[in-house]
Design a protein around this motif. Structure first.
Motif, PDB file in Angstrom:
ATOM      1  N   GLY A 114       0.829  -1.200   0.000  1.00  0.00           N
ATOM      2  CA  GLY A 114       0.000   0.000   0.000  1.00  0.00           C
ATOM      3  C   GLY A 114       0.861   1.246   0.000  1.00  0.00           C
ATOM      4  N   MET A 115       0.310   2.328  -0.537  1.00  0.00           N
ATOM      5  CA  MET A 115       1.067   3.571  -0.574  1.00  0.00           C
ATOM      6  C   MET A 115       0.168   4.760  -0.294  1.00  0.00           C
ATOM      7  SD  MET A 115       3.938   4.737  -3.351  1.00  0.00           S
ATOM      8  CE  MET A 115       4.938   6.212  -3.078  1.00  0.00           C
ATOM      9  N   VAL A 116       0.670   5.664   0.539  1.00  0.00           N
ATOM     10  CA  VAL A 116      -0.018   6.909   0.867  1.00  0.00           C
ATOM     11  C   VAL A 116       0.872   8.057   0.405  1.00  0.00           C
ATOM     12  CG1 VAL A 116      -0.939   8.353   2.716  1.00  0.00           C
ATOM     13  CG2 VAL A 116      -1.198   5.861   2.828  1.00  0.00           C
ATOM     14  N   PHE A 117       0.284   8.994  -0.347  1.00  0.00           N
ATOM     15  CA  PHE A 117       1.044  10.041  -1.004  1.00  0.00           C
ATOM     16  C   PHE A 117       0.909  11.374  -0.267  1.00  0.00           C
ATOM     17  CE2 PHE A 117      -0.277   6.869  -4.046  1.00  0.00           C
ATOM     18  CZ  PHE A 117       0.857   6.636  -4.805  1.00  0.00           C
ATOM     19  N   GLN A 118       1.657  12.372  -0.748  1.00  0.00           N
ATOM     20  CA  GLN A 118       1.534  13.719  -0.199  1.00  0.00           C
ATOM     21  C   GLN A 118       0.126  14.262  -0.416  1.00  0.00           C
ATOM     22  OE1 GLN A 118       4.683  16.350  -1.558  1.00  0.00           O
ATOM     23  NE2 GLN A 118       6.096  14.632  -1.782  1.00  0.00           N
TER      24      GLN A 118
ATOM     25  N   GLN B 249      -6.424  12.778   4.617  1.00  0.00           N
ATOM     26  CA  GLN B 249      -5.261  11.896   4.634  1.00  0.00           C
ATOM     27  C   GLN B 249      -5.522  10.644   5.454  1.00  0.00           C
ATOM     28  OE1 GLN B 249      -3.049  10.910   2.832  1.00  0.00           O
ATOM     29  NE2 GLN B 249      -1.328  12.340   3.026  1.00  0.00           N
ATOM     30  N   ARG B 250      -6.298  10.766   6.520  1.00  0.00           N
ATOM     31  CA  ARG B 250      -6.643   9.573   7.309  1.00  0.00           C
ATOM     32  C   ARG B 250      -7.553   8.635   6.511  1.00  0.00           C
ATOM     33  NH1 ARG B 250      -8.864  11.418  12.893  1.00  0.00           N
ATOM     34  NH2 ARG B 250      -9.102  13.496  11.962  1.00  0.00           N
ATOM     35  N   ILE B 251      -8.445   9.208   5.700  1.00  0.00           N
ATOM     36  CA  ILE B 251      -9.258   8.369   4.810  1.00  0.00           C
ATOM     37  C   ILE B 251      -8.363   7.690   3.775  1.00  0.00           C
ATOM     38  CG2 ILE B 251     -11.075   8.375   3.047  1.00  0.00           C
ATOM     39  CD1 ILE B 251     -12.124   8.669   5.906  1.00  0.00           C
ATOM     40  N   ALA B 252      -7.362   8.412   3.278  1.00  0.00           N
ATOM     41  CA  ALA B 252      -6.432   7.823   2.310  1.00  0.00           C
ATOM     42  C   ALA B 252      -5.658   6.661   2.936  1.00  0.00           C
ATOM     43  CB  ALA B 252      -5.472   8.893   1.790  1.00  0.00           C
ATOM     44  N   ILE B 253      -5.302   6.794   4.204  1.00  0.00           N
ATOM     45  CA  ILE B 253      -4.623   5.693   4.902  1.00  0.00           C
ATOM     46  C   ILE B 253      -5.563   4.501   5.037  1.00  0.00           C
ATOM     47  CG2 ILE B 253      -3.641   4.969   7.122  1.00  0.00           C
ATOM     48  CD1 ILE B 253      -2.572   7.853   7.423  1.00  0.00           C
ATOM     49  N   ALA B 254      -6.818   4.765   5.417  1.00  0.00           N
ATOM     50  CA  ALA B 254      -7.795   3.684   5.534  1.00  0.00           C
ATOM     51  C   ALA B 254      -8.013   2.996   4.195  1.00  0.00           C
ATOM     52  CB  ALA B 254      -9.120   4.239   6.072  1.00  0.00           C
ATOM     53  N   ARG B 255      -8.042   3.781   3.124  1.00  0.00           N
ATOM     54  CA  ARG B 255      -8.221   3.205   1.791  1.00  0.00           C
ATOM     55  C   ARG B 255      -7.069   2.261   1.442  1.00  0.00           C
ATOM     56  NH1 ARG B 255      -8.037   7.362  -3.106  1.00  0.00           N
ATOM     57  NH2 ARG B 255      -5.984   7.607  -2.169  1.00  0.00           N
ATOM     58  N   ALA B 256      -5.839   2.662   1.755  1.00  0.00           N
ATOM     59  CA  ALA B 256      -4.692   1.790   1.484  1.00  0.00           C
ATOM     60  C   ALA B 256      -4.745   0.530   2.343  1.00  0.00           C
ATOM     61  CB  ALA B 256      -3.392   2.556   1.726  1.00  0.00           C
ATOM     62  N   LEU B 257      -5.145   0.677   3.595  1.00  0.00           N
ATOM     63  CA  LEU B 257      -5.215  -0.476   4.501  1.00  0.00           C
ATOM     64  C   LEU B 257      -6.317  -1.453   4.103  1.00  0.00           C
ATOM     65  CD1 LEU B 257      -4.747   1.343   7.930  1.00  0.00           C
ATOM     66  CD2 LEU B 257      -3.094  -0.154   6.799  1.00  0.00           C
ATOM     67  N   ALA B 258      -7.313  -0.978   3.390  1.00  0.00           N
ATOM     68  CA  ALA B 258      -8.445  -1.834   3.011  1.00  0.00           C
ATOM     69  C   ALA B 258      -8.014  -2.993   2.117  1.00  0.00           C
ATOM     70  CB  ALA B 258      -9.524  -1.004   2.315  1.00  0.00           C
TER      71      ALA B 258
ATOM     72  N   LEU C  35       3.822   2.052   2.416  1.00  0.00           N
ATOM     73  CA  LEU C  35       4.752   3.104   2.068  1.00  0.00           C
ATOM     74  C   LEU C  35       4.073   4.455   2.275  1.00  0.00           C
ATOM     75  CD1 LEU C  35       5.985   1.641  -1.364  1.00  0.00           C
ATOM     76  CD2 LEU C  35       6.909   1.160   0.917  1.00  0.00           C
ATOM     77  N   PHE C  36       4.755   5.370   2.927  1.00  0.00           N
ATOM     78  CA  PHE C  36       4.220   6.710   3.168  1.00  0.00           C
ATOM     79  C   PHE C  36       5.205   7.725   2.599  1.00  0.00           C
ATOM     80  CE2 PHE C  36       2.350   4.099   6.445  1.00  0.00           C
ATOM     81  CZ  PHE C  36       1.058   4.589   6.618  1.00  0.00           C
ATOM     82  N   ASP C  37       4.765   8.497   1.596  1.00  0.00           N
ATOM     83  CA  ASP C  37       5.634   9.481   0.964  1.00  0.00           C
ATOM     84  C   ASP C  37       5.278  10.873   1.457  1.00  0.00           C
ATOM     85  OD1 ASP C  37       7.400  10.841  -0.602  1.00  0.00           O
ATOM     86  OD2 ASP C  37       6.427  10.406  -2.515  1.00  0.00           O
TER      87      ASP C  37
END
Length: 250
Positions: free
Chosen positions: A89-93, A152-161, A168-170
């Motif tokens: 999973g990846m979370v972007f700026q 951004q927290r929703i984006a993290i949840a989306r990656a974790l799903a 990866l966190f950029d």
């Protein structure tokens, strides 16, 4: 740092990447990350930090070198890349949420379309993840109704799903106002300390590195200059280039 091969989750060997035949973004970078390890990468702009993350997730195709997820070599063909992205999973700026979908719909989109998970099952998992990121009341909210930290927290949840093996966190807090940074970092610390998530984080947040990292890596000019536990690297760096960088930011 030599790792036990049975514990190695991600292994990078001699990775190189050049842009426009002149910019050496990565120069023979090698790195091993163990299962449940949290590695934070720091360094000046243009040092290759984001290129390294993007290469791991095949958003950039390296010129040479190898990447292994567990014992499996990552092949840079489209079919294999799609399978790898299900596992990394990846979370972007930037948050990259679909503006016409609610928070819940954003989270369940990939599991239902890519993994073909039943919608009811995906929604149950999404509600669990909303609890994890502290946004149980935002399931029906659209991105335009959310603050930057909430997005951004929703984006993290989306990656974790997608139930990734590695996250990866950029620079996930670089686009946020200062008062919103802590709420995102708190979620990341929770993932590291309570969920045992294997994480590679590019960040300028040294407080997060001190609190959550097992190792901190300093990069410059496409190379790993120094790697050490956070207290050791911040308090007693060995390389002169590391010392100069830390003197500017600490």
């Amino acid at each position: 740092m030599k790792t036990d091969q049975t514990k190695t989750k991600l292994r990078i060997e001699q990775l190189s990447k050049t842009f426009n035949n002149e910019v050496n973004a990565l120069q023979n970078v090698s790195l091993e990350v163990e299962t449940k390890e949290v590695v934070v990468i720091v360094g000046p702009s243009g040092s290759g930090k984001s290129t390294l993350l993007r290469s791991i997730n095949a958003l950039e195709i390296p010129d040479s070198g190898s990447i292994y997820l567990g014992d499996e070599l990552i092949h840079m063909d489209p079919k294999h890349i799609r399978l790898v992205r299900e596992r990394i999973g990846m979370v972007f700026q930037q948050f990259n949420l679909f503006p016409h979908l609610t928070a819940l719909q954003n989270i369940i989109l990939a599991p239902t379309r890519v993994k073909h998970i039943r919608k009811s099952q995906a929604e149950e998992r999404a509600h669990d993840l909303l609890r994890t990121v502290g946004l149980t009341d935002k399931a029906k909210s659209y991105p335009g109704q959310l603050s930057g930290g909430q997005k951004q927290r929703i984006a993290i949840a989306r990656a974790l799903a997608m139930d990734p093996e590695v996250m990866l966190f950029d620079e996930p807090t670089s686009a946020l106002d200062p008062e919103m940074i802590k709420e995102v970092l708190d979620v990341m610390v929770h993932l590291a300390k309570n969920e045992g998530m294997t994480m590679i984080v590019v960040s300028h947040e040294m407080g997060f590195a001190r609190a959550a990292a097992d190792r901190v890596i300093f990069m410059d000019k496409g190379q790993i200059i120094e790697t050490a536990p956070p207290q050791e690297l911040f308090n007693n760096p060995k390389e002169e280039r590391t010392k100069r960088f830390l003197n500017h930011i600490l």
